[in-house]
Design a protein around this motif. Structure first.
Motif, PDB file in Angstrom:
ATOM      1  N   UNK A  12     -96.938  10.952 -78.976  1.00  0.00           N
ATOM      2  CA  UNK A  12     -98.321  10.592 -78.654  1.00  0.00           C
ATOM      3  C   UNK A  12     -98.966   9.808 -79.802  1.00  0.00           C
ATOM      4  N   UNK A  13     -98.704  10.191 -81.038  1.00  0.00           N
ATOM      5  CA  UNK A  13     -99.241   9.453 -82.189  1.00  0.00           C
ATOM      6  C   UNK A  13     -98.654   8.040 -82.261  1.00  0.00           C
ATOM      7  N   UNK A  14     -97.367   7.913 -81.987  1.00  0.00           N
ATOM      8  CA  UNK A  14     -96.732   6.595 -81.984  1.00  0.00           C
ATOM      9  C   UNK A  14     -97.364   5.705 -80.909  1.00  0.00           C
ATOM     10  N   UNK A  15     -97.566   6.263 -79.738  1.00  0.00           N
ATOM     11  CA  UNK A  15     -98.174   5.493 -78.655  1.00  0.00           C
ATOM     12  C   UNK A  15     -99.611   5.110 -78.975  1.00  0.00           C
ATOM     13  N   UNK A  16    -100.353   5.985 -79.623  1.00  0.00           N
ATOM     14  CA  UNK A  16    -101.725   5.648 -80.020  1.00  0.00           C
ATOM     15  C   UNK A  16    -101.744   4.467 -80.979  1.00  0.00           C
ATOM     16  N   UNK A  17    -100.804   4.447 -81.911  1.00  0.00           N
ATOM     17  CA  UNK A  17    -100.700   3.303 -82.814  1.00  0.00           C
ATOM     18  C   UNK A  17    -100.459   2.017 -82.030  1.00  0.00           C
ATOM     19  N   UNK A  18     -99.564   2.069 -81.060  1.00  0.00           N
ATOM     20  CA  UNK A  18     -99.269   0.883 -80.260  1.00  0.00           C
ATOM     21  C   UNK A  18    -100.452   0.488 -79.374  1.00  0.00           C
ATOM     22  N   UNK A  19    -101.150   1.466 -78.837  1.00  0.00           N
ATOM     23  CA  UNK A  19    -102.314   1.178 -77.980  1.00  0.00           C
ATOM     24  C   UNK A  19    -103.482   0.599 -78.765  1.00  0.00           C
ATOM     25  N   UNK A  20    -103.614   0.988 -80.025  1.00  0.00           N
ATOM     26  CA  UNK A  20    -104.746   0.533 -80.834  1.00  0.00           C
ATOM     27  C   UNK A  20    -104.446  -0.713 -81.655  1.00  0.00           C
ATOM     28  N   UNK A  21    -103.189  -1.081 -81.751  1.00  0.00           N
ATOM     29  CA  UNK A  21    -102.809  -2.248 -82.534  1.00  0.00           C
ATOM     30  C   UNK A  21    -103.235  -3.549 -81.875  1.00  0.00           C
ATOM     31  N   UNK A  22    -103.271  -4.596 -82.667  1.00  0.00           N
ATOM     32  CA  UNK A  22    -103.649  -5.919 -82.149  1.00  0.00           C
ATOM     33  C   UNK A  22    -102.594  -6.973 -82.435  1.00  0.00           C
TER      34      UNK A  22
END
Length: 151
Positions: A12-22
């Protein structure tokens, strides 16, 4: 990973990084040397999406070998110091690999553009036909990823 205490193992933390990245760094095969580019992207359902022109070096690389590597990072804070080696950063990053698929059909492009626009909080749909016809979408199915942080 050498410094296991810095590893991010929570999916979930890895996915949050990907979702919030630009921006991601994308590494592709280019003969004897890798070819790395910074790209804007969108993330959804274990896939990364980006758009590109109908031709170019990036597509040449992907058509020759669709296996890619990627990195998305976030600098949380810069740490200043009195001496050079006292300087550092607090960061989070995710690195991974996957296989790229070039999407050429109109509906596939629209779906991918919607994912990219949502990533940036922009409007979706109503894409101009000239833009759809003049571009391709690339979808990267993520096969592995790991994260690291220093907070």
């Amino acid at each position: 990973m050498r410094r296991s205490e810095k590893q991010i193992t929570n999916r979930q933390q890895l996915e949050e990084l990907l979702k919030n990245g630009r921006e991601m760094q994308l590494a592709m095969h280019n003969g004897d040397f890798p070819y790395v580019l910074p790209l804007n992207y969108g993330y959804a359902d274990n896939c990364l999406y980006f758009h590109c022109a109908l031709q170019g070096k990036k597509l040449d690389c992907l058509r020759t070998n669709p296996k890619v590597g990627f990195c998305v990072g976030e600098v949380v804070k810069r740490i200043d110091g009195d001496k050079p080696c006292d300087w550092s950063t607090r960061f989070r990053s995710v690195v991974g690999s996957g296989t790229a698929e070039i999407i050429e059909d109109r509906d596939g492009k629209i779906a991918g553009y919607d994912i990219i626009m949502r990533q940036f909080g922009g409007p979706v749909g109503n894409y101009e036909e000239k833009n759809l016809k003049g571009s391709l979408l690339v979808k990267i199915g993520i096969e592995s990823m790991t994260g690291k942080q220093s907070l």
